[in-house]
Design a protein around this motif. Structure first.
Motif, PDB file in Angstrom:
ATOM      1  N   MET A 183     -13.223  11.797 -10.587  1.00  0.00           N
ATOM      2  CA  MET A 183     -11.800  11.501 -10.459  1.00  0.00           C
ATOM      3  C   MET A 183     -11.081  11.961 -11.720  1.00  0.00           C
ATOM      4  N   ALA A 184     -10.020  12.695 -11.568  1.00  0.00           N
ATOM      5  CA  ALA A 184      -9.210  13.132 -12.706  1.00  0.00           C
ATOM      6  C   ALA A 184      -8.404  11.964 -13.251  1.00  0.00           C
ATOM      7  N   GLU A 185      -7.956  12.103 -14.460  1.00  0.00           N
ATOM      8  CA  GLU A 185      -7.241  11.015 -15.124  1.00  0.00           C
ATOM      9  C   GLU A 185      -6.025  10.547 -14.342  1.00  0.00           C
ATOM     10  N   ASN A 186      -5.318  11.454 -13.670  1.00  0.00           N
ATOM     11  CA  ASN A 186      -4.087  11.083 -12.972  1.00  0.00           C
ATOM     12  C   ASN A 186      -4.273  10.888 -11.479  1.00  0.00           C
ATOM     13  N   ASP A 187      -5.515  10.718 -11.035  1.00  0.00           N
ATOM     14  CA  ASP A 187      -5.760  10.490  -9.621  1.00  0.00           C
ATOM     15  C   ASP A 187      -5.390   9.074  -9.211  1.00  0.00           C
ATOM     16  N   CYS A 188      -4.981   8.953  -7.980  1.00  0.00           N
ATOM     17  CA  CYS A 188      -4.686   7.645  -7.401  1.00  0.00           C
ATOM     18  C   CYS A 188      -5.998   6.962  -7.047  1.00  0.00           C
ATOM     19  N   THR A 189      -6.120   5.679  -7.338  1.00  0.00           N
ATOM     20  CA  THR A 189      -7.330   4.931  -7.001  1.00  0.00           C
ATOM     21  C   THR A 189      -7.345   4.512  -5.538  1.00  0.00           C
ATOM     22  N   ASN A 190      -6.227   4.702  -4.839  1.00  0.00           N
ATOM     23  CA  ASN A 190      -6.131   4.299  -3.445  1.00  0.00           C
ATOM     24  C   ASN A 190      -5.368   5.374  -2.662  1.00  0.00           C
ATOM     25  N   PRO A 191      -5.908   6.600  -2.582  1.00  0.00           N
ATOM     26  CA  PRO A 191      -5.141   7.692  -1.959  1.00  0.00           C
ATOM     27  C   PRO A 191      -4.872   7.506  -0.473  1.00  0.00           C
ATOM     28  N   GLU A 192      -5.716   6.734   0.225  1.00  0.00           N
ATOM     29  CA  GLU A 192      -5.488   6.511   1.650  1.00  0.00           C
ATOM     30  C   GLU A 192      -4.175   5.789   1.900  1.00  0.00           C
ATOM     31  N   GLU A 193      -3.757   4.980   0.952  1.00  0.00           N
ATOM     32  CA  GLU A 193      -2.516   4.223   1.111  1.00  0.00           C
ATOM     33  C   GLU A 193      -1.421   4.691   0.158  1.00  0.00           C
ATOM     34  N   HIS A 194      -1.634   5.824  -0.514  1.00  0.00           N
ATOM     35  CA  HIS A 194      -0.606   6.307  -1.433  1.00  0.00           C
ATOM     36  C   HIS A 194       0.498   6.946  -0.614  1.00  0.00           C
ATOM     37  N   CYS A 195       1.504   6.158  -0.397  1.00  0.00           N
ATOM     38  CA  CYS A 195       2.601   6.591   0.455  1.00  0.00           C
ATOM     39  C   CYS A 195       3.901   6.098  -0.154  1.00  0.00           C
ATOM     40  N   GLU A 196       4.905   5.932   0.655  1.00  0.00           N
ATOM     41  CA  GLU A 196       6.222   5.499   0.182  1.00  0.00           C
ATOM     42  C   GLU A 196       6.203   4.100  -0.410  1.00  0.00           C
ATOM     43  N   LEU A 197       5.114   3.337  -0.242  1.00  0.00           N
ATOM     44  CA  LEU A 197       5.069   1.972  -0.752  1.00  0.00           C
ATOM     45  C   LEU A 197       4.555   1.874  -2.182  1.00  0.00           C
ATOM     46  N   HIS A 198       4.073   2.968  -2.749  1.00  0.00           N
ATOM     47  CA  HIS A 198       3.656   2.928  -4.141  1.00  0.00           C
ATOM     48  C   HIS A 198       4.886   3.077  -5.029  1.00  0.00           C
ATOM     49  N   ALA A 199       4.964   2.230  -6.023  1.00  0.00           N
ATOM     50  CA  ALA A 199       6.106   2.238  -6.929  1.00  0.00           C
ATOM     51  C   ALA A 199       6.255   3.581  -7.624  1.00  0.00           C
ATOM     52  N   CYS A 200       5.149   4.294  -7.777  1.00  0.00           N
ATOM     53  CA  CYS A 200       5.200   5.619  -8.390  1.00  0.00           C
ATOM     54  C   CYS A 200       6.148   6.540  -7.616  1.00  0.00           C
ATOM     55  N   GLN A 201       6.218   6.365  -6.308  1.00  0.00           N
ATOM     56  CA  GLN A 201       7.124   7.131  -5.464  1.00  0.00           C
ATOM     57  C   GLN A 201       8.473   6.429  -5.315  1.00  0.00           C
ATOM     58  N   LEU A 202       8.445   5.115  -5.198  1.00  0.00           N
ATOM     59  CA  LEU A 202       9.673   4.343  -4.970  1.00  0.00           C
ATOM     60  C   LEU A 202      10.669   4.444  -6.121  1.00  0.00           C
ATOM     61  N   LYS A 203      10.175   4.657  -7.331  1.00  0.00           N
ATOM     62  CA  LYS A 203      11.097   4.713  -8.473  1.00  0.00           C
ATOM     63  C   LYS A 203      12.060   5.894  -8.378  1.00  0.00           C
ATOM     64  N   PHE A 204      11.737   6.875  -7.527  1.00  0.00           N
ATOM     65  CA  PHE A 204      12.599   8.044  -7.354  1.00  0.00           C
ATOM     66  C   PHE A 204      13.537   7.921  -6.154  1.00  0.00           C
ATOM     67  N   GLN A 205      13.443   6.824  -5.405  1.00  0.00           N
ATOM     68  CA  GLN A 205      14.239   6.653  -4.200  1.00  0.00           C
ATOM     69  C   GLN A 205      15.338   5.617  -4.428  1.00  0.00           C
TER      70      GLN A 205
END
Length: 59
Positions: free
Chosen positions: A1-23
């Motif tokens: 796993m790379a340093e910036n990989d998501c630990t939960n990619p199956e659920e990495h969607c619009e509900l992750h704050a990493c994405q929500l902070k831009f909406q």
């Protein structure tokens, strides 16, 4: 796993704050950011629940 990989990619969607902070935010989304206990090691966003970020680190 790379340093910036998501630990939960199956659920990495619009509900992750990493994405929500831009909406546009609404009261329901704002709850994710209230009383933060975790920060994302990728982007630094702070949230209440660990499951809302890619790489959660306790504050």
């Amino acid at each position: 796993m790379a340093e910036n990989d998501c630990t939960n990619p199956e659920e990495h969607c619009e509900l992750h704050a990493c994405q929500l902070k831009f909406q546009n935010r609404n009261p329901e989304i704002d709850k994710i950011f209230e009383d933060p206990h975790y920060a994302c090691a990728n982007c630094g966003v702070k949230v209440h629940n660990a499951e809302n970020v890619c790489v959660p680190k306790p504050l």
